[in-house]
Design an enzyme around this catalytic site. Sequence first.
Site, PDB file in Angstrom:
ATOM      1  N   THR A   1       8.209  -5.026   5.280  1.00 26.11           N
ATOM      2  CA  THR A   1       7.829  -5.874   6.396  1.00 26.11           C
ATOM      3  C   THR A   1       8.621  -5.467   7.639  1.00 26.11           C
ATOM      4  O   THR A   1       9.835  -5.262   7.553  1.00 26.11           O
ATOM      5  CB  THR A   1       8.141  -7.353   6.051  1.00 26.11           C
ATOM      6  N   SER A   2       7.912  -5.326   8.766  1.00 22.69           N
ATOM      7  CA  SER A   2       8.547  -5.060  10.060  1.00 22.69           C
ATOM      8  C   SER A   2       9.373  -3.772  10.020  1.00 22.69           C
ATOM      9  O   SER A   2       8.804  -2.708   9.806  1.00 22.69           O
ATOM     10  CB  SER A   2       9.372  -6.283  10.483  1.00 22.69           C
ATOM     11  N   SER A   3      10.692  -3.845  10.166  1.00 22.99           N
ATOM     12  CA  SER A   3      11.480  -2.611  10.058  1.00 22.99           C
ATOM     13  C   SER A   3      11.264  -1.965   8.688  1.00 22.99           C
ATOM     14  O   SER A   3      11.200  -0.733   8.570  1.00 22.99           O
ATOM     15  CB  SER A   3      12.968  -2.910  10.262  1.00 22.99           C
TER      16      SER A   3
ATOM     17  N   HIS B   1       4.308 -11.765  14.797  1.00 25.13           N
ATOM     18  CA  HIS B   1       5.185 -10.927  13.997  1.00 25.13           C
ATOM     19  C   HIS B   1       5.948 -11.799  13.014  1.00 25.13           C
ATOM     20  O   HIS B   1       6.730 -12.611  13.430  1.00 25.13           O
ATOM     21  CB  HIS B   1       6.167 -10.188  14.916  1.00 25.13           C
TER      22      HIS B   1
END
Length: 363
Positions: free
Chosen positions: A206-208, A347
């Site tokens: 997820t994300s990074s 996000h």
Amino acid sequence: MFKLSIALASLVTLAVAQVAEWGQCGGIGYAGSTVCAAGTTCTEINAYYSQCLPGQASAPPPPSTPTVSQPSGPSSTGTAPPGLASIPASTLTQFSNFGTNPNNVAMYVYKPKTVQSNPALIVASHYCQGSAQDYYEGSTFAQLAETYGYIVIFPSSPWSGTCWDVSSTETLTHNGGSDSLSIANAARFAISNWGVDANRVFAVGTSSGAMMTSVLAGAYPDVFKAGIVDSGVAFGCFAEPNEAEDSWNAQCAEGQLILTGQQWQQKIATAYPGYTGSYPRMQVWHGTIDTTLYPQNFYEEIKQWTTVFGYPSTPISNVSESYLPSGYSNSTFGPNFQAILAQNVGHTVPLFEQQYLEFLGIA
Ligand SMILES: *[C@@H]1O[C@H](CO)[C@@H](O)[C@H](O)[C@H]1NC(C)=O
Ligand SMILES: *[C@@H]1O[C@H](CO)[C@@H](O)[C@H](O)[C@H]1NC(C)=O
């Protein structure tokens, strides 16, 4: 006759497969070649694992000491020795000595009570300001492992903002170093020592951690067979070759880095020159009101992976799915690539673990 046997003997010598740099060359239970490629030396990491390291024989690297504070609580039980049987079941357990680990990424494993024979492996990478412990607690990857018998590795970023290095040339290059090498080495270690099925090694994040998943898919396509990218960016989008590792790339994050599919594919080709094998199946998810990694990144990912797979740039089908909230659309471009866009979601897109497992062929 005498001449012939000499010729045969030298043929046999020539035929001994050389282990490439970073590959395994020894250890308990290892049956492969122990001859390292020129310029590398077989170095014992531990009793179960020797690796071809660059350079001449030298002392093994110091044991990795995580630079992050370790997750606390009863579920963290220190350093596990290698070997699946010695890993405590149903608890998040740190392990080390899994191979070269340039930045001392802390590595954790979750082994369910009942492990399938030749289990699948999921490497689950956390978001910025997260940790292995956070992602373990905030997802159902571990609980679902109890149902399906796979193993989970949760890496923990060593950086102060605890994002992953998805920007350096090292991390964006096959066996180039930095965080991606550590994670790839942990997966290789799991294959060599825990009986993990090399054809069912998967990355999710997820994300990074989603950006790291793209990095692993592009730079280590030989290790990872599928990836789930939840609110990330295309491989190479965060590249900052002249900055420190773990740099933030605002141009990419804000959706200003717009390239052709060919240009995106080139970044992947450059990561692992000479690689002719297949690339991981990919499923990407993104929200339309994401203001951390802008939604343009969704369309850049589509250009990249459809070009890699030689798929049309427009979906074969684009439908809503009954199990997903309304406003989610599932675009399929071919068997190896799906892109799910979530209207009015920021996000990050919430996790849909059960659905991921279906894509990965586990559920
Ligand atoms: C799929 O359809 C939705 C509208 O229903 C649209 O917003 C989205 O861009 C489409 N996805 C792709 C990849 O074309
Ligand atoms: C997207 O659609 C394809 C084709 O119908 C299907 O196989 C896949 O499971 C769907 N993906 C998701 C995430 O629903």
